[in-house]
Design an enzyme around this catalytic site. Structure first.
Site, PDB file in Angstrom:
ATOM      1  N   LYS A 102      -5.383  -0.038  -5.259  1.00 24.33           N
ATOM      2  CA  LYS A 102      -6.615   0.487  -5.482  1.00 24.33           C
ATOM      3  C   LYS A 102      -6.977   0.612  -7.078  1.00 24.33           C
ATOM      4  O   LYS A 102      -8.005   0.528  -7.618  1.00 24.33           O
ATOM      5  CB  LYS A 102      -6.593   2.088  -5.042  1.00 24.33           C
ATOM      6  CG  LYS A 102      -6.955   2.166  -3.467  1.00 24.33           C
ATOM      7  CD  LYS A 102      -8.044   1.791  -3.260  1.00 24.33           C
ATOM      8  CE  LYS A 102      -8.198   1.769  -1.696  1.00 24.33           C
ATOM      9  NZ  LYS A 102      -9.365   1.446  -1.178  1.00 24.33           N
ATOM     10  N   SER A 149      -9.277   6.128  -4.640  1.00 23.55           N
ATOM     11  CA  SER A 149      -8.254   7.130  -4.097  1.00 23.55           C
ATOM     12  C   SER A 149      -7.765   7.949  -5.086  1.00 23.55           C
ATOM     13  O   SER A 149      -7.470   7.668  -6.398  1.00 23.55           O
ATOM     14  CB  SER A 149      -7.314   6.528  -3.104  1.00 23.55           C
ATOM     15  OG  SER A 149      -6.369   7.524  -2.626  1.00 23.55           O
ATOM     16  N   GLY A 175     -15.007   1.697  10.302  1.00 27.68           N
ATOM     17  CA  GLY A 175     -13.869   2.494  10.277  1.00 27.68           C
ATOM     18  C   GLY A 175     -14.274   4.331  10.158  1.00 27.68           C
ATOM     19  O   GLY A 175     -15.389   4.520  10.075  1.00 27.68           O
ATOM     20  N   TYR A 203       0.073   0.584  -2.061  1.00 24.14           N
ATOM     21  CA  TYR A 203      -1.336   0.817  -1.656  1.00 24.14           C
ATOM     22  C   TYR A 203      -2.134   1.241  -3.004  1.00 24.14           C
ATOM     23  O   TYR A 203      -3.296   0.785  -3.394  1.00 24.14           O
ATOM     24  CB  TYR A 203      -1.369   1.673  -0.569  1.00 24.14           C
ATOM     25  CG  TYR A 203      -2.813   2.464  -0.684  1.00 24.14           C
ATOM     26  CD1 TYR A 203      -3.813   1.744   0.009  1.00 24.14           C
ATOM     27  CD2 TYR A 203      -2.836   3.904  -0.659  1.00 24.14           C
ATOM     28  CE1 TYR A 203      -5.289   2.331   0.462  1.00 24.14           C
ATOM     29  CE2 TYR A 203      -4.166   4.748  -0.703  1.00 24.14           C
ATOM     30  CZ  TYR A 203      -5.290   3.698  -0.110  1.00 24.14           C
ATOM     31  OH  TYR A 203      -6.422   4.349   0.041  1.00 24.14           O
TER      32      TYR A 203
HETATM   33  P1  NAD Z   1     -10.326   2.818   8.011  1.00 25.47           P
HETATM   34  O1  NAD Z   1      -9.062   2.013   8.364  1.00 25.47           O
HETATM   35  O2  NAD Z   1     -10.735   3.724   8.909  1.00 25.47           O
HETATM   36  O3  NAD Z   1     -11.605   1.816   7.425  1.00 25.47           O
HETATM   37  C1  NAD Z   1     -11.335   0.732   6.746  1.00 25.47           C
HETATM   38  C2  NAD Z   1     -12.002  -0.516   7.518  1.00 25.47           C
HETATM   39  O4  NAD Z   1     -12.107  -1.615   6.906  1.00 25.47           O
HETATM   40  C3  NAD Z   1     -11.511  -0.659   8.876  1.00 25.47           C
HETATM   41  O5  NAD Z   1     -12.736  -0.642   9.978  1.00 25.47           O
HETATM   42  C4  NAD Z   1     -10.887  -2.058   9.157  1.00 25.47           C
HETATM   43  O6  NAD Z   1     -11.070  -2.706  10.147  1.00 25.47           O
HETATM   44  C5  NAD Z   1     -11.483  -2.777   7.679  1.00 25.47           C
HETATM   45  N1  NAD Z   1     -11.054  -3.741   7.000  1.00 25.47           N
HETATM   46  C6  NAD Z   1      -9.839  -3.661   6.538  1.00 25.47           C
HETATM   47  N2  NAD Z   1      -9.503  -4.822   5.906  1.00 25.47           N
HETATM   48  C7  NAD Z   1     -10.765  -5.690   6.169  1.00 25.47           C
HETATM   49  C8  NAD Z   1     -10.949  -6.964   5.721  1.00 25.47           C
HETATM   50  N3  NAD Z   1     -10.095  -7.876   5.154  1.00 25.47           N
HETATM   51  N4  NAD Z   1     -12.260  -7.557   6.078  1.00 25.47           N
HETATM   52  C9  NAD Z   1     -13.021  -6.628   6.683  1.00 25.47           C
HETATM   53  N5  NAD Z   1     -12.947  -5.449   7.185  1.00 25.47           N
HETATM   54  C10 NAD Z   1     -11.688  -5.133   6.865  1.00 25.47           C
HETATM   55  O7  NAD Z   1     -10.107   3.519   6.736  1.00 25.47           O
HETATM   56  P2  NAD Z   1     -11.136   4.829   6.163  1.00 25.47           P
HETATM   57  O8  NAD Z   1     -10.045   6.091   6.071  1.00 25.47           O
HETATM   58  O9  NAD Z   1     -12.192   4.736   6.497  1.00 25.47           O
HETATM   59  O10 NAD Z   1     -10.982   4.244   4.574  1.00 25.47           O
HETATM   60  C11 NAD Z   1     -11.891   3.458   4.025  1.00 25.47           C
HETATM   61  C12 NAD Z   1     -11.609   3.252   2.554  1.00 25.47           C
HETATM   62  O11 NAD Z   1     -11.567   4.501   1.956  1.00 25.47           O
HETATM   63  C13 NAD Z   1     -10.574   2.571   2.350  1.00 25.47           C
HETATM   64  O12 NAD Z   1     -10.644   1.620   1.366  1.00 25.47           O
HETATM   65  C14 NAD Z   1      -9.449   3.535   1.907  1.00 25.47           C
HETATM   66  O13 NAD Z   1      -8.348   2.994   1.308  1.00 25.47           O
HETATM   67  C15 NAD Z   1     -10.414   4.551   1.315  1.00 25.47           C
HETATM   68  N6  NAD Z   1      -9.707   5.971   1.176  1.00 25.47           N
HETATM   69  C16 NAD Z   1      -9.278   6.506   2.315  1.00 25.47           C
HETATM   70  C17 NAD Z   1      -8.801   7.704   2.260  1.00 25.47           C
HETATM   71  C18 NAD Z   1      -8.332   8.332   3.529  1.00 25.47           C
HETATM   72  O14 NAD Z   1      -7.554   9.293   3.557  1.00 25.47           O
HETATM   73  N7  NAD Z   1      -8.851   8.108   4.661  1.00 25.47           N
HETATM   74  C19 NAD Z   1      -8.489   8.332   1.104  1.00 25.47           C
HETATM   75  C20 NAD Z   1      -9.113   7.674  -0.045  1.00 25.47           C
HETATM   76  C21 NAD Z   1      -9.406   6.444   0.004  1.00 25.47           C
HETATM   77  C1  WQD Z   2      -1.082  16.114   3.648  1.00 25.72           C
HETATM   78  C2  WQD Z   2       0.110  17.247   3.522  1.00 25.72           C
HETATM   79  C3  WQD Z   2       2.397  16.342   3.622  1.00 25.72           C
HETATM   80  C4  WQD Z   2       1.711  14.946   7.851  1.00 25.72           C
HETATM   81  C5  WQD Z   2      -2.524  10.427   2.182  1.00 25.72           C
HETATM   82  C6  WQD Z   2      -2.388   9.170   1.147  1.00 25.72           C
HETATM   83  C7  WQD Z   2      -3.304   9.203   0.285  1.00 25.72           C
HETATM   84  C8  WQD Z   2      -4.853   9.322   0.572  1.00 25.72           C
HETATM   85  C9  WQD Z   2      -4.669  10.338   1.717  1.00 25.72           C
HETATM   86  C10 WQD Z   2      -5.752   7.365   1.042  1.00 25.72           C
HETATM   87  C11 WQD Z   2       1.289  16.571   2.629  1.00 25.72           C
HETATM   88  C12 WQD Z   2       1.767  17.274   4.887  1.00 25.72           C
HETATM   89  C13 WQD Z   2       1.547  15.524   6.553  1.00 25.72           C
HETATM   90  C14 WQD Z   2       2.731  15.659   8.957  1.00 25.72           C
HETATM   91  C15 WQD Z   2       2.973  17.342   7.118  1.00 25.72           C
HETATM   92  N1  WQD Z   2      -5.164   8.198   1.658  1.00 25.72           N
HETATM   93  N2  WQD Z   2       2.057  16.580   6.271  1.00 25.72           N
HETATM   94  N3  WQD Z   2       3.170  16.792   8.376  1.00 25.72           N
HETATM   95  O1  WQD Z   2      -0.123  12.579   1.779  1.00 25.72           O
HETATM   96  O2  WQD Z   2      -2.137  13.937   0.493  1.00 25.72           O
HETATM   97  O3  WQD Z   2      -2.165  11.409   1.282  1.00 25.72           O
HETATM   98  O4  WQD Z   2      -3.729  10.314   2.599  1.00 25.72           O
HETATM   99  O5  WQD Z   2      -6.051   7.048  -0.206  1.00 25.72           O
HETATM  100  O6  WQD Z   2      -3.106   8.029  -0.477  1.00 25.72           O
HETATM  101  O7  WQD Z   2      -0.964   9.365   0.702  1.00 25.72           O
HETATM  102  O8  WQD Z   2      -2.174  13.056   3.120  1.00 25.72           O
HETATM  103  O9  WQD Z   2      -2.296  13.927   5.244  1.00 25.72           O
HETATM  104  O10 WQD Z   2      -0.428  12.619   4.871  1.00 25.72           O
HETATM  105  O11 WQD Z   2      -0.509  14.873   4.147  1.00 25.72           O
HETATM  106  O12 WQD Z   2       3.628  18.347   6.640  1.00 25.72           O
HETATM  107  O13 WQD Z   2       2.999  15.264   9.910  1.00 25.72           O
HETATM  108  O14 WQD Z   2       0.588  17.551   5.083  1.00 25.72           O
HETATM  109  O15 WQD Z   2       3.608  16.360   3.572  1.00 25.72           O
HETATM  110  O16 WQD Z   2       1.808  18.047   1.950  1.00 25.72           O
HETATM  111  P1  WQD Z   2      -1.472  12.927   1.405  1.00 25.72           P
HETATM  112  P2  WQD Z   2      -1.381  13.676   4.441  1.00 25.72           P
END
Ligand code: NAD
Ligand code: WQD
Length: 336
Positions: A152, A124, A10, A148
């Site tokens: 977490k 997160s 990912g 979600y």
């Molecule tokens: P992503 O979707 O790109 O990566 C997650 C990976 O996990 C994917 O490759 C998916 O195929 C794999 N996956 C999902 N369920 C699975 C399962 N049951 N078995 C095996 N593989 C599985 O997401 P990312 O943005 O790289 O996020 C990685 C982690 O970080 C996630 O746990 C996400 O919740 C957390 N996180 C992401 C963000 C963000 O904004 N990207 C923010 C905070 C936390």
């Molecule tokens: C950022 C800002 C929107 C899209 C999400 C998840 C959070 C975490 C990170 C995993 C906000 C604004 C967005 C658009 C906009 N993921 N926006 N137009 O909401 O802070 O967090 O991703 O853990 O759990 O909720 O991130 O990038 O969606 O938004 O105006 O088309 O941009 O309102 O202010 P967010 P985001």
């Protein structure tokens, strides 16, 4: 030392695999490819000139997961695998709880059976919900507002209980703020399915002509320009934070919690104008209603990570925008 990276194909996982290989670790990846492509890992190997093991395995398939631990001699786990779309988690909560929570329970069981008790977990900032004050410290109240986020927090609590119940578990709970950007090569980056939910991928897809205009969700928040403020952290800085976390667990066993963010907030309008200035691309946008569930302002107090991990973000907004744009413009259809 061999690290098992769940979800390693990912977005954040692939950047972390690259950082691990560069730092001299061996890497094995488990991913079911439900939200990623194996191509990301091919590119990681091309960029580093090193190989990694890939196992197409679902964490819900405990038997296959066990077989990976039987075959590979794993020393520690970085656990990214999970579903992450907030809106989807509201409409299909059971799938989110099952995948994220049951997947983690299976992983912990199999790790314990093989005497592997070191884990770095992707939590997160969403566990804080709507914060009472910013910047947010790690001991701020936890109150996630959607399934979600609750998945977490449940996992954090399960890992705390596991650590209390059995000596030898070393766990880092890393609360990421808003991961953005891409590796500077432009070869790996974020490849969302369908229309992006997040701001930066939306902006880059408008810039590349895949989407016509950005909808800015509300300009009536109590912030200086009325748009939402977030803490955008470059994915390469974030990846390096995981290596620091592995090191602290090796030298100081126990359970630790860190915010990983840049420690300052940018508004939506600042991100749009920053992207336009850095890349020279015009982003058409319009103001629309607030997105349900959004909060005004969210950014991290990162002093604990600075003090204890010796980690802080080095890449600012200009680099974030330049790298995100390089990835999107070189790969308009992602890894396809
Ligand atoms: P992503 O979707 O790109 O990566 C997650 C990976 O996990 C994917 O490759 C998916 O195929 C794999 N996956 C999902 N369920 C699975 C399962 N049951 N078995 C095996 N593989 C599985 O997401 P990312 O943005 O790289 O996020 C990685 C982690 O970080 C996630 O746990 C996400 O919740 C957390 N996180 C992401 C963000 C963000 O904004 N990207 C923010 C905070 C936390
Ligand atoms: C950022 C800002 C929107 C899209 C999400 C998840 C959070 C975490 C990170 C995993 C906000 C604004 C967005 C658009 C906009 N993921 N926006 N137009 O909401 O802070 O967090 O991703 O853990 O759990 O909720 O991130 O990038 O969606 O938004 O105006 O088309 O941009 O309102 O202010 P967010 P985001």
């Amino acid at each position: 030392m061999k690290i098992l990276v769940t979800g390693g194909a990912g977005y954040i996982g692939s950047h972390t695999c690259l950082a691990l290989l560069d730092a001299g670790y061996e890497v094995a990846v488990v991913d079911n490819l439900s939200n990623s492509k194996e191509e990301s890992l091919k590119r990681v190997q091309g960029l580093t000139g090193k190989t990694l093991e890939f196992h197409k395995v679902d964490l819900l398939d405990k038997r296959s997961l066990n077989a990976v631990f039987e075959k590979s001699s794993i020393d520690a786990v970085i656990h990214f695998a999970g579903l992450k779309a907030v809106g989807e988690s509201v409409s299909i909560p059971l799938r989110y709880y099952h995948n994220n929570v049951t997947g983690t329970l299976n992983l912990c069981d199999v790790m314990g059976d093989h005497d592997v008790r070191t884990m770095v977990f992707s939590s997160s900032a969403t566990v804080y919900g709507d914060p009472q004050t910013v910047p947010i410290k790690e001991d701020s109240p936890l109150s996630p507002a959607n399934p979600y986020g609750r998945s977490k927090l449940m996992i954090e609590e399960i890992l705390q209980d596991l650590h209390r119940s059995e000596a030898g578990w070393n766990i880092a709970l890393l609360r990421y703020f808003n991961p953005v950007g891409a590796h500077s090569s432009g070869l790996i980056g974020e490849d969302p399915n369908g229309v992006p939910n997040n701001l930066l991928p939306f902006i880059t897809q408008v810039a590349v002509g895949k989407l016509s205009e950005l909808s800015i969700f509300g300009n009536d928040y109590p912030t200086p320009d009325g748009t939402g403020i977030r803490d955008y952290i470059h994915v390469v800085d974030l990846a390096l934070g995981h290596i620091k976390a592995l090191r602290i667990l090796a030298s100081n066993p126990g359970i630790v919690v860190y915010n990983l963010g840049a420690g300052r907030g940018y508004s939506v309008l600042e991100m749009v104008s920053g992207f336009e200035k850095t890349t020279g691309q015009k982003i058409h946008s319009k103001i629309v209603a607030r997105r349900p569930g959004d909060i005004a302002s969210c950014y991290a107090d990162v002093s604990r990570a600075q003090r204890e991990l010796g980690w802080s973000s080095e890449r600012g907004i200009d680099e974030i925008c330049a790298d995100a744009w390089r990835w999107q413009s070189k790969n308009p259809d992602g890894y396809e």
